[in-house]
Design a protein around this motif. Structure first.
Motif, PDB file in Angstrom:
ATOM      1  N   THR A  51     -35.017 -22.555 -11.608  1.00  0.00           N
ATOM      2  CA  THR A  51     -34.080 -21.470 -11.895  1.00  0.00           C
ATOM      3  C   THR A  51     -32.623 -21.882 -11.754  1.00  0.00           C
ATOM      4  O   THR A  51     -31.745 -21.026 -11.768  1.00  0.00           O
ATOM      5  CB  THR A  51     -34.352 -20.258 -10.972  1.00  0.00           C
ATOM      6  OG1 THR A  51     -34.240 -20.687  -9.616  1.00  0.00           O
ATOM      7  CG2 THR A  51     -35.707 -19.663 -11.230  1.00  0.00           C
ATOM      8  N   SER A  53     -29.033 -22.952 -12.821  1.00  0.00           N
ATOM      9  CA  SER A  53     -28.337 -22.466 -14.001  1.00  0.00           C
ATOM     10  C   SER A  53     -27.293 -23.442 -14.528  1.00  0.00           C
ATOM     11  O   SER A  53     -26.443 -23.058 -15.318  1.00  0.00           O
ATOM     12  CB  SER A  53     -27.686 -21.118 -13.683  1.00  0.00           C
ATOM     13  OG  SER A  53     -26.819 -21.247 -12.582  1.00  0.00           O
ATOM     14  N   TRP A  56     -26.300 -23.507 -18.461  1.00  0.00           N
ATOM     15  CA  TRP A  56     -27.132 -22.477 -19.087  1.00  0.00           C
ATOM     16  C   TRP A  56     -26.578 -22.011 -20.431  1.00  0.00           C
ATOM     17  O   TRP A  56     -27.345 -21.688 -21.339  1.00  0.00           O
ATOM     18  CB  TRP A  56     -27.360 -21.296 -18.147  1.00  0.00           C
ATOM     19  CG  TRP A  56     -26.140 -20.474 -17.863  1.00  0.00           C
ATOM     20  CD1 TRP A  56     -25.255 -20.656 -16.846  1.00  0.00           C
ATOM     21  CD2 TRP A  56     -25.675 -19.350 -18.601  1.00  0.00           C
ATOM     22  NE1 TRP A  56     -24.264 -19.720 -16.898  1.00  0.00           N
ATOM     23  CE2 TRP A  56     -24.493 -18.899 -17.965  1.00  0.00           C
ATOM     24  CE3 TRP A  56     -26.131 -18.671 -19.717  1.00  0.00           C
ATOM     25  CZ2 TRP A  56     -23.774 -17.807 -18.433  1.00  0.00           C
ATOM     26  CZ3 TRP A  56     -25.414 -17.579 -20.173  1.00  0.00           C
ATOM     27  CH2 TRP A  56     -24.244 -17.156 -19.546  1.00  0.00           C
ATOM     28  N   PRO A  79     -22.225 -14.786 -14.027  1.00  0.00           N
ATOM     29  CA  PRO A  79     -23.670 -14.863 -13.816  1.00  0.00           C
ATOM     30  C   PRO A  79     -24.359 -15.599 -14.964  1.00  0.00           C
ATOM     31  O   PRO A  79     -23.886 -15.598 -16.095  1.00  0.00           O
ATOM     32  CB  PRO A  79     -24.095 -13.396 -13.756  1.00  0.00           C
ATOM     33  CG  PRO A  79     -22.995 -12.629 -14.390  1.00  0.00           C
ATOM     34  CD  PRO A  79     -21.752 -13.436 -14.254  1.00  0.00           C
ATOM     35  N   GLY A  81     -26.552 -15.484 -17.450  1.00  0.00           N
ATOM     36  CA  GLY A  81     -27.305 -14.582 -18.315  1.00  0.00           C
ATOM     37  C   GLY A  81     -26.373 -13.858 -19.242  1.00  0.00           C
ATOM     38  O   GLY A  81     -25.164 -14.081 -19.262  1.00  0.00           O
ATOM     39  N   SER A 116     -36.105  -7.787 -19.307  1.00  0.00           N
ATOM     40  CA  SER A 116     -34.983  -7.839 -18.368  1.00  0.00           C
ATOM     41  C   SER A 116     -34.528  -6.444 -17.950  1.00  0.00           C
ATOM     42  O   SER A 116     -33.897  -6.285 -16.918  1.00  0.00           O
ATOM     43  CB  SER A 116     -33.799  -8.593 -18.984  1.00  0.00           C
ATOM     44  OG  SER A 116     -34.131  -9.936 -19.194  1.00  0.00           O
ATOM     45  N   ASP A 122     -32.191  -6.888 -12.920  1.00  0.00           N
ATOM     46  CA  ASP A 122     -31.323  -7.367 -11.848  1.00  0.00           C
ATOM     47  C   ASP A 122     -30.774  -6.167 -11.085  1.00  0.00           C
ATOM     48  O   ASP A 122     -30.899  -5.028 -11.514  1.00  0.00           O
ATOM     49  CB  ASP A 122     -30.199  -8.252 -12.395  1.00  0.00           C
ATOM     50  CG  ASP A 122     -29.089  -7.469 -13.063  1.00  0.00           C
ATOM     51  OD1 ASP A 122     -29.387  -6.438 -13.686  1.00  0.00           O
ATOM     52  OD2 ASP A 122     -27.928  -7.884 -12.967  1.00  0.00           O
ATOM     53  N   LEU A 127     -27.460  -7.076 -16.772  1.00  0.00           N
ATOM     54  CA  LEU A 127     -27.569  -8.478 -17.171  1.00  0.00           C
ATOM     55  C   LEU A 127     -29.018  -8.886 -17.412  1.00  0.00           C
ATOM     56  O   LEU A 127     -29.909  -8.524 -16.651  1.00  0.00           O
ATOM     57  CB  LEU A 127     -26.987  -9.359 -16.055  1.00  0.00           C
ATOM     58  CG  LEU A 127     -26.950 -10.841 -16.312  1.00  0.00           C
ATOM     59  CD1 LEU A 127     -25.762 -11.178 -17.206  1.00  0.00           C
ATOM     60  CD2 LEU A 127     -26.847 -11.599 -15.006  1.00  0.00           C
ATOM     61  N   ASN A 129     -31.149 -12.033 -17.163  1.00  0.00           N
ATOM     62  CA  ASN A 129     -31.099 -13.367 -16.586  1.00  0.00           C
ATOM     63  C   ASN A 129     -31.617 -14.374 -17.595  1.00  0.00           C
ATOM     64  O   ASN A 129     -32.668 -14.180 -18.206  1.00  0.00           O
ATOM     65  CB  ASN A 129     -31.928 -13.415 -15.303  1.00  0.00           C
ATOM     66  CG  ASN A 129     -31.698 -14.678 -14.520  1.00  0.00           C
ATOM     67  OD1 ASN A 129     -31.747 -15.780 -15.064  1.00  0.00           O
ATOM     68  ND2 ASN A 129     -31.448 -14.533 -13.245  1.00  0.00           N
ATOM     69  N   TRP A 130     -30.937 -15.462 -17.720  1.00  0.00           N
ATOM     70  CA  TRP A 130     -31.258 -16.420 -18.764  1.00  0.00           C
ATOM     71  C   TRP A 130     -32.591 -17.131 -18.536  1.00  0.00           C
ATOM     72  O   TRP A 130     -33.240 -17.566 -19.469  1.00  0.00           O
ATOM     73  CB  TRP A 130     -30.109 -17.410 -18.921  1.00  0.00           C
ATOM     74  CG  TRP A 130     -30.360 -18.754 -18.344  1.00  0.00           C
ATOM     75  CD1 TRP A 130     -30.163 -19.155 -17.074  1.00  0.00           C
ATOM     76  CD2 TRP A 130     -30.885 -19.867 -19.042  1.00  0.00           C
ATOM     77  NE1 TRP A 130     -30.531 -20.449 -16.927  1.00  0.00           N
ATOM     78  CE2 TRP A 130     -30.973 -20.923 -18.131  1.00  0.00           C
ATOM     79  CE3 TRP A 130     -31.293 -20.101 -20.351  1.00  0.00           C
ATOM     80  CZ2 TRP A 130     -31.450 -22.169 -18.475  1.00  0.00           C
ATOM     81  CZ3 TRP A 130     -31.778 -21.342 -20.691  1.00  0.00           C
ATOM     82  CH2 TRP A 130     -31.852 -22.363 -19.767  1.00  0.00           C
ATOM     83  N   CYS A 131     -33.060 -17.200 -17.279  1.00  0.00           N
ATOM     84  CA  CYS A 131     -34.293 -17.949 -17.012  1.00  0.00           C
ATOM     85  C   CYS A 131     -35.499 -17.337 -17.729  1.00  0.00           C
ATOM     86  O   CYS A 131     -36.421 -18.048 -18.109  1.00  0.00           O
ATOM     87  CB  CYS A 131     -34.534 -18.102 -15.521  1.00  0.00           C
ATOM     88  SG  CYS A 131     -35.038 -16.620 -14.668  1.00  0.00           S
ATOM     89  N   TRP A 132     -35.504 -16.009 -17.941  1.00  0.00           N
ATOM     90  CA  TRP A 132     -36.636 -15.389 -18.634  1.00  0.00           C
ATOM     91  C   TRP A 132     -36.640 -15.728 -20.118  1.00  0.00           C
ATOM     92  O   TRP A 132     -37.691 -15.790 -20.747  1.00  0.00           O
ATOM     93  CB  TRP A 132     -36.635 -13.878 -18.433  1.00  0.00           C
ATOM     94  CG  TRP A 132     -36.676 -13.517 -16.992  1.00  0.00           C
ATOM     95  CD1 TRP A 132     -35.713 -12.881 -16.276  1.00  0.00           C
ATOM     96  CD2 TRP A 132     -37.728 -13.808 -16.069  1.00  0.00           C
ATOM     97  NE1 TRP A 132     -36.090 -12.756 -14.952  1.00  0.00           N
ATOM     98  CE2 TRP A 132     -37.323 -13.317 -14.804  1.00  0.00           C
ATOM     99  CE3 TRP A 132     -38.966 -14.443 -16.176  1.00  0.00           C
ATOM    100  CZ2 TRP A 132     -38.115 -13.433 -13.666  1.00  0.00           C
ATOM    101  CZ3 TRP A 132     -39.742 -14.555 -15.044  1.00  0.00           C
ATOM    102  CH2 TRP A 132     -39.325 -14.062 -13.813  1.00  0.00           C
TER     103      TRP A 132
END
Length: 166
Positions: A51, A53, A56, A79, A81, A116, A122, A127, A129-132
């Protein structure tokens, strides 16, 4: 997110047993509950990912063709994302006659937006999150989304409990 509901759940959470103590008795959400209530698969590979970033924005551009602009002040922390407003602006409507790759990108971003806002929300509620997004770029992969949703729920309750103890 509904702050009153979250507070009520945190008030009833017991970290030593990982259960909620409600009027009807003790309750622990299980994987079967997640599967039955949310309709998410619990079979498949776990969503185990790094995770971090770092970089990213560049990675997001590689995955979906664009990323939110960096903050005007380079020292300002942003952040990892995309704000929901940015996603709606840039991916709100798929272009007419889009080719297969464009349809796939818009589908991936739509799913990212939806999960998300619901399963992996979050704390600020603004936001994605970019990881998803990374996991959604491989739509054919048999991820165990139910396991990830339950683990995320427990993590969010634990964090809330730490900040708002009884």
């Amino acid at each position: 997110m509904n702050a009153a509901t979250l507070t009520a759940l945190v008030d009833r959470w017991r970290p030593e047993t990982h259960t909620f103590h409600l009027r009807a008795g003790e309750m622990t959400p299980t994987l079967q509950d997640v599967s039955m209530i949310l309709g998410l698969p619990i079979q498949g590979e776990p969503l185990c990912m790094n995770t971090t970033s770092d970089g990213w924005r560049k990675k997001m551009e590689n995955l979906i063709g664009r990323a939110p602009p960096p903050p005007a002040d380079p020292k300002e922390r942003a952040p990892a994302g995309a704000p929901f407003a940015w996603i709606r602006t840039h991916f709100g409507e798929c272009p007419e006659g889009a080719d297969r790759d464009t349809l796939r990108t818009y589908t991936c971003v739509y799913l990212w937006y939806m999960i998300s806002r619901t399963l992996f929300a979050d704390s600020g509620g603004k936001l994605a999150n970019w990881c998803w997004l990374r996991t959604l770029t491989v739509l054919e992969h048999p991820w165990s989304w139910g396991t990830a949703a339950l683990a995320y729920l427990y993590r969010q309750v634990k964090i809330s409990y730490m900040y708002y103890p009884l």
